[in-house]
Design an enzyme around this catalytic site. Sequence first.
Site, PDB file in Angstrom:
ATOM      1  N   GLY A 126       0.841  -1.204   0.000  1.00 40.77           N
ATOM      2  CA  GLY A 126       0.000   0.000   0.000  1.00 40.77           C
ATOM      3  C   GLY A 126       0.866   1.239   0.000  1.00 40.77           C
ATOM      4  O   GLY A 126       1.523   1.547   0.999  1.00 40.77           O
ATOM      5  N   LEU A 142      -0.528   9.633  12.066  1.00 37.60           N
ATOM      6  CA  LEU A 142      -0.159  10.863  11.348  1.00 37.60           C
ATOM      7  C   LEU A 142      -1.413  11.569  10.835  1.00 37.60           C
ATOM      8  O   LEU A 142      -2.435  10.932  10.565  1.00 37.60           O
ATOM      9  CB  LEU A 142       0.785  10.550  10.181  1.00 37.60           C
ATOM     10  CG  LEU A 142       0.265   9.766   8.962  1.00 37.60           C
ATOM     11  CD1 LEU A 142      -0.513  10.637   7.991  1.00 37.60           C
ATOM     12  CD2 LEU A 142       1.402   9.110   8.252  1.00 37.60           C
ATOM     13  N   GLU A 170      -2.704  14.274   7.760  1.00 35.25           N
ATOM     14  CA  GLU A 170      -2.255  14.780   6.464  1.00 35.25           C
ATOM     15  C   GLU A 170      -1.913  16.268   6.581  1.00 35.25           C
ATOM     16  O   GLU A 170      -2.506  16.992   7.382  1.00 35.25           O
ATOM     17  CB  GLU A 170      -3.334  14.537   5.409  1.00 35.25           C
ATOM     18  CG  GLU A 170      -3.446  13.062   5.087  1.00 35.25           C
ATOM     19  CD  GLU A 170      -4.524  12.734   4.081  1.00 35.25           C
ATOM     20  OE1 GLU A 170      -4.832  13.576   3.215  1.00 35.25           O
ATOM     21  OE2 GLU A 170      -5.074  11.624   4.173  1.00 35.25           O
ATOM     22  N   LEU A 220      -9.198   3.474  16.827  1.00 37.01           N
ATOM     23  CA  LEU A 220     -10.564   3.963  16.585  1.00 37.01           C
ATOM     24  C   LEU A 220     -10.953   4.973  17.659  1.00 37.01           C
ATOM     25  O   LEU A 220     -11.588   5.999  17.386  1.00 37.01           O
ATOM     26  CB  LEU A 220     -11.561   2.794  16.591  1.00 37.01           C
ATOM     27  CG  LEU A 220     -11.412   1.755  15.483  1.00 37.01           C
ATOM     28  CD1 LEU A 220     -12.490   0.683  15.613  1.00 37.01           C
ATOM     29  CD2 LEU A 220     -11.492   2.408  14.100  1.00 37.01           C
ATOM     30  N   CYS A 224     -10.773   9.565   7.181  1.00 43.10           N
ATOM     31  CA  CYS A 224     -10.824   8.636   8.310  1.00 43.10           C
ATOM     32  C   CYS A 224     -11.832   8.918   9.417  1.00 43.10           C
ATOM     33  O   CYS A 224     -12.421   7.967   9.928  1.00 43.10           O
ATOM     34  CB  CYS A 224      -9.428   8.499   8.906  1.00 43.10           C
ATOM     35  SG  CYS A 224      -8.321   7.711   7.735  1.00 43.10           S
ATOM     36  N   PHE A 225     -12.000  10.175   9.835  1.00 46.75           N
ATOM     37  CA  PHE A 225     -12.858  10.404  11.010  1.00 46.75           C
ATOM     38  C   PHE A 225     -14.223   9.749  10.827  1.00 46.75           C
ATOM     39  O   PHE A 225     -14.681   8.983  11.668  1.00 46.75           O
ATOM     40  CB  PHE A 225     -13.032  11.910  11.273  1.00 46.75           C
ATOM     41  CG  PHE A 225     -11.882  12.535  12.018  1.00 46.75           C
ATOM     42  CD1 PHE A 225     -10.855  11.760  12.547  1.00 46.75           C
ATOM     43  CD2 PHE A 225     -11.826  13.910  12.204  1.00 46.75           C
ATOM     44  CE1 PHE A 225      -9.799  12.329  13.234  1.00 46.75           C
ATOM     45  CE2 PHE A 225     -10.773  14.490  12.900  1.00 46.75           C
ATOM     46  CZ  PHE A 225      -9.766  13.705  13.412  1.00 46.75           C
ATOM     47  N   ARG A 266     -10.881  13.712   0.113  1.00 42.70           N
ATOM     48  CA  ARG A 266     -11.819  12.685   0.584  1.00 42.70           C
ATOM     49  C   ARG A 266     -12.697  13.243   1.716  1.00 42.70           C
ATOM     50  O   ARG A 266     -12.187  13.758   2.696  1.00 42.70           O
ATOM     51  CB  ARG A 266     -11.064  11.430   1.017  1.00 42.70           C
ATOM     52  CG  ARG A 266     -10.419  10.707  -0.180  1.00 42.70           C
ATOM     53  CD  ARG A 266      -9.618   9.486   0.220  1.00 42.70           C
ATOM     54  NE  ARG A 266      -8.380   9.820   0.891  1.00 42.70           N
ATOM     55  CZ  ARG A 266      -7.505   8.910   1.332  1.00 42.70           C
ATOM     56  NH1 ARG A 266      -7.750   7.618   1.173  1.00 42.70           N
ATOM     57  NH2 ARG A 266      -6.393   9.285   1.939  1.00 42.70           N
TER      58      ARG A 266
END
Length: 478
Positions: free
Chosen positions: A10, A163, A165, A221, A276-277, A346
């Site tokens: 990935g 991390l 972004e 999470l 992600c959130f 995103r």
Amino acid sequence: MVIQKICCIGAGYVGGPTCSVMALKCPDIEITVVDLSKDRIAQWNSNEKLPIFEPGLMEIVQQCRGRNLFFSTDIVSAIRKADLIFISVNTPTKTFGMGKGRAADLKYVEGAARMIAENAEGNKIVVEKSTVPVRAAESIMNILKANNKPNSSYQILSNPEFLAEGTAVQDLLHADRVLIGGEETAEGQEAVRQLSWVYEHWIPSSKVVTMNTWSSELSKLAANAFLAQRISSINSLSAVCEATGADVSEVARAVGLDTRIGPKFLQASVGFGGSCFQKDILNLVYICECLNLPHVAAYWQQVIDMNEYQKSRFAEKVVSSLFNTVTDKRIAVLGFAFKKNTGDTRESPAIYVSTHLLAEGAHLHIYDPKVEPHQIVDDLNSSTMDPDIVNRNVVIHSDAYSATKNTHALIVCTEWDEFVTLDYEKIYADMMKPAYIFDGRKILDHDFLQNLGFHVQTIGKKMHRDVARAWGCQNHQM
Ligand code: NAD
Ligand code: UGA
């Protein structure tokens, strides 16, 4: 075993930066980052533009690439020669089937695990770096064991990534903590020691925290849920501020001065975005429902619901302020990325706001310093489901001045630094009158803009031109 070769499956926002910093700090380890996407790997090998924009990343890649850092599509040989394999593939929300819209789609993790099972020989440490549901490591182990070759053995570790972004390089260089979860067996603990050794090339050992695998998976999470919860909390209060005359920045400051609360992640905004959130909280909600914990599920669901409310409240405020109609009005959207210093869109709130305005008949003029024009078009096409609207009513600009020229309103959707220092006098002169600014990030000097003649609306503060004038802001400089 001493780790000499690492493979990372990935080459995305996590795999690329993480392995670049690791290669920089561990010159004794050879790291190969692999991906199914030929285009992505070609971009990682390019000197012009990496596939992601991250401040400071190009310099590190150029320093290490070809020395002990390699980007490749030859997944099989990278797996074969590695002592340790990171699984750093995407884990999006499922779009169909059981758990649709909430559960994490683990098909890419499973795909990576199957590739390892088919190709690995000897002892391998497999590290789950992707964000996954609790006990996902068990599924990976099942796949590996079911395909176990006679001469192979595995240890599975959880090593979630924290991390953010836009600050990835600094976050990796100076991590608050590195989390490693492993089995409590002697072999499991030995694998934990091996991975700790890699990080201790640059992270103090006191910051390398070890625990059991399930705690590590859940901690990731939980961390994202707590961070998002703070934003939803302050955003909920921003609505109270707008209704009462309190100022959410002042409230955030007062609250954040309590050392038990702290000042970070209390910036009210148009809403949180990012890959992600939302997906990680939805995943947590789904896990809670599956565990028959409906009260816990409902509690975390509210963080998402509040974020949806904030985005829609902001978009509706734009329409209502512009005399309840934006049909055929030209509106500039400054910023399309989900936050500054990234080209990632995103779940960007800009997509929501733009889609809402397009549905109301607006013509949008969009500018973002780092997002590729085709990305903006793709995002709007998939959210409006009507390519004609985008073709007809969206123009992408290469600077803020051309984007705002002749528009009725300007909306700040991303907090890029360059938007703070624009020449707003010039922008005002070139806009239709009355000229409106909607600051979704609270980065502009609202009093100054009001004095120029703009009608200003922002988050968490009641704005009245006359009130501002009465308080004597005439000579305020930006
Ligand atoms: P991404 O979509 O940018 O990258 C994932 C990459 O994996 C893609 O390039 C894809 O082609 C590749 N891939 C998928 N299956 C593969 C396979 N079988 N073999 C080889 N390559 C494969 O995703 P990302 O943003 O890097 O996120 C990766 C994981 O890290 C997710 O679980 C995410 O939740 C988590 N995470 C992301 C961030 C972030 O800031 N983006 C931060 C912390 C954690
Ligand atoms: C977030 C976490 O901060 C990382 O620790 C985590 O590793 C990552 O998610 C992940 O798991 O993917 P990221 O989404 O990259 O990182 O960026 P953030 O800085 O957290 O910002 C997320 C969103 O919240 C952005 O839209 C940002 O503008 C918004 N935000 C952030 C606010 O609206 N207010 C704030 O006070 C902070």
